[in-house]
Design a protein around this motif. Structure first.
Motif, mmCIF file in Angstrom:
data_model
loop_
_atom_site.group_PDB
_atom_site.id
_atom_site.type_symbol
_atom_site.label_atom_id
_atom_site.label_comp_id
_atom_site.label_asym_id
_atom_site.label_seq_id
_atom_site.Cartn_x
_atom_site.Cartn_y
_atom_site.Cartn_z
ATOM 1 N N ARG A 124 -7.517 1.399 13.749
ATOM 2 C CA ARG A 124 -8.137 2.715 13.917
ATOM 3 C C ARG A 124 -7.152 3.740 13.369
ATOM 4 N NH1 ARG A 124 -7.901 6.633 18.112
ATOM 5 N NH2 ARG A 124 -6.607 5.242 19.365
ATOM 6 N N TRP A 125 -7.661 4.782 12.728
ATOM 7 C CA TRP A 125 -6.792 5.840 12.241
ATOM 8 C C TRP A 125 -7.473 7.187 12.369
ATOM 9 C CZ3 TRP A 125 -8.723 2.019 9.134
ATOM 10 C CH2 TRP A 125 -9.598 2.394 8.117
ATOM 11 N N SER A 126 -6.644 8.213 12.413
ATOM 12 C CA SER A 126 -7.138 9.578 12.578
ATOM 13 C C SER A 126 -6.169 10.527 11.880
ATOM 14 C CB SER A 126 -7.222 9.914 14.072
ATOM 15 O OG SER A 126 -7.700 11.226 14.244
ATOM 16 N N GLY A 127 -6.712 11.519 11.180
ATOM 17 C CA GLY A 127 -5.864 12.495 10.505
ATOM 18 C C GLY A 127 -6.578 13.131 9.339
ATOM 19 N N ARG A 128 -5.798 13.637 8.393
ATOM 20 C CA ARG A 128 -6.362 14.219 7.177
ATOM 21 C C ARG A 128 -6.639 13.123 6.157
ATOM 22 N NH1 ARG A 128 -2.162 18.535 5.468
ATOM 23 N NH2 ARG A 128 -0.891 17.516 7.011
ATOM 24 N N PRO A 129 -7.764 13.218 5.448
ATOM 25 C CA PRO A 129 -8.082 12.184 4.460
ATOM 26 C C PRO A 129 -7.061 12.180 3.317
ATOM 27 C CG PRO A 129 -9.631 14.005 4.283
ATOM 28 C CD PRO A 129 -8.758 14.286 5.477
ATOM 29 N N GLY A 130 -6.988 11.058 2.631
ATOM 30 C CA GLY A 130 -6.049 10.945 1.523
ATOM 31 C C GLY A 130 -6.377 9.753 0.647
ATOM 32 N N ASP A 131 -5.430 9.424 -0.213
ATOM 33 C CA ASP A 131 -5.567 8.302 -1.141
ATOM 34 C C ASP A 131 -4.345 7.409 -1.034
ATOM 35 O OD1 ASP A 131 -8.019 9.033 -2.603
ATOM 36 O OD2 ASP A 131 -6.834 10.752 -3.273
ATOM 37 N N CYS A 132 -4.550 6.134 -1.324
ATOM 38 C CA CYS A 132 -3.412 5.219 -1.407
ATOM 39 C C CYS A 132 -3.637 4.248 -2.556
ATOM 40 C CB CYS A 132 -3.181 4.488 -0.088
ATOM 41 S SG CYS A 132 -4.336 3.187 0.303
ATOM 42 N N ILE A 133 -2.547 3.716 -3.043
ATOM 43 C CA ILE A 133 -2.563 2.712 -4.101
ATOM 44 C C ILE A 133 -2.317 1.368 -3.430
ATOM 45 C CG2 ILE A 133 -1.348 1.857 -6.141
ATOM 46 C CD1 ILE A 133 -0.489 4.820 -6.614
ATOM 47 N N ILE B 155 5.135 3.457 2.444
ATOM 48 C CA ILE B 155 4.721 2.159 1.911
ATOM 49 C C ILE B 155 4.507 1.199 3.077
ATOM 50 C CG2 ILE B 155 5.405 0.215 0.447
ATOM 51 C CD1 ILE B 155 7.365 2.268 -0.919
ATOM 52 N N GLU B 156 3.420 0.475 3.005
ATOM 53 C CA GLU B 156 3.159 -0.634 3.924
ATOM 54 C C GLU B 156 3.282 -1.907 3.099
ATOM 55 O OE1 GLU B 156 1.859 -0.564 7.511
ATOM 56 O OE2 GLU B 156 3.129 1.166 7.103
ATOM 57 N N VAL B 157 4.004 -2.876 3.587
ATOM 58 C CA VAL B 157 4.172 -4.158 2.914
ATOM 59 C C VAL B 157 3.541 -5.222 3.806
ATOM 60 C CG1 VAL B 157 5.826 -5.830 1.996
ATOM 61 C CG2 VAL B 157 6.369 -3.382 1.912
ATOM 62 N N TYR B 158 2.616 -5.989 3.241
ATOM 63 C CA TYR B 158 1.952 -7.047 3.991
ATOM 64 C C TYR B 158 2.214 -8.387 3.323
ATOM 65 C CZ TYR B 158 -0.573 -3.229 6.206
ATOM 66 O OH TYR B 158 -0.889 -2.096 6.891
ATOM 67 N N GLY B 159 2.854 -9.286 4.046
ATOM 68 C CA GLY B 159 3.068 -10.630 3.552
ATOM 69 C C GLY B 159 1.764 -11.411 3.571
ATOM 70 N N GLN C 101 0.867 -1.168 0.000
ATOM 71 C CA GLN C 101 0.000 0.000 0.000
ATOM 72 C C GLN C 101 0.905 1.220 0.000
ATOM 73 O OE1 GLN C 101 -2.643 -0.351 3.371
ATOM 74 N NE2 GLN C 101 -3.443 -2.312 2.668
ATOM 75 N N ILE C 102 0.689 2.111 -0.964
ATOM 76 C CA ILE C 102 1.513 3.310 -1.109
ATOM 77 C C ILE C 102 0.626 4.517 -0.859
ATOM 78 C CG2 ILE C 102 3.003 4.636 -2.648
ATOM 79 C CD1 ILE C 102 3.267 1.974 -4.323
#
Length: 190
Positions: free
Chosen positions: A59-68, A46-50, A19-20
């Protein structure tokens, strides 16, 4: 899309994925069974998930955005890597920054979003480059490989001839590799 504030229950990843983060800024809290992680999110991260990675709560909090999000189904990566290579193993890593992976992921997304205007060969090349980078990171012995092997002059000429004769066709790495009886991975490395 990454919402400003949200949470979700259990998630698992049957296929490895990356996930980028393209935009947005915030914090994330992951519960992994009895273990908890507090992580950040910012553009380029980048998050890498095996495969078989499981998150019991997020849970997450912050400004909205987009990821690939790019998944790597085993059947696809085996086709790209060929029978002579170890499988793609992605080791789960958080908050990774690698501009090469980010650029390739973003370019793949742009190409798909625009309807593949550059054709299968271009998208296949991007895919092979991305899988190659990730494969190398997951296979420690890849860094100690010997001298690089190239296509022979006759093989190079055969590929050039097909490309010259059929340039308007939707060429792919798999098709060019098949001309020389090799896997897409072998062809790309050579």
């Amino acid at each position: 899309q990454i919402p400003a504030d949200a949470e979700c229950g259990p998630r698992s990843f049957a296929d490895p994925q990356i996930q980028i983060a393209c935009s947005g800024l915030g914090r994330r809290w992951l519960n992994l069974g009895t273990r908890s992680l507090q992580l950040g999110t910012r553009p380029g991260m980048i998050e890498v998930y095996g495969s078989d990675y499981e998150i019991s709560h997020t849970r997450w909090s912050g400004r909205p955005g987009d990821c690939i999000v790019i998944s790597f189904p085993r059947a696809v990566t085996e086709q790209l890597l060929g029978d002579d290579s170890p499988p793609l193993r992605l080791l789960t890593r958080h908050e990774l920054f690698d501009p090469r992976i980010s650029r390739l992921g973003f370019e793949l997304w742009q190409e798909a979003h625009r309807g593949m205007p550059n054709g299968k060969l271009y998208a296949g090349g991007l895919s092979m480059a991305l899988v190659g980078l990730l494969w190398r990171q997951g296979n420690e012995k890849a860094g100690s490989a010997g001298k690089a092997v190239c296509l022979s002059p006759a093989q190079q000429q055969r590929v050039r001839d097909v490309m010259d004769d059929d340039l308007a066709a939707d060429l792919s790495i798999e098709r060019l590799a098949a001309l020389l009886d090799m896997s897409a991975y072998q062809f790309s490395r050579r």
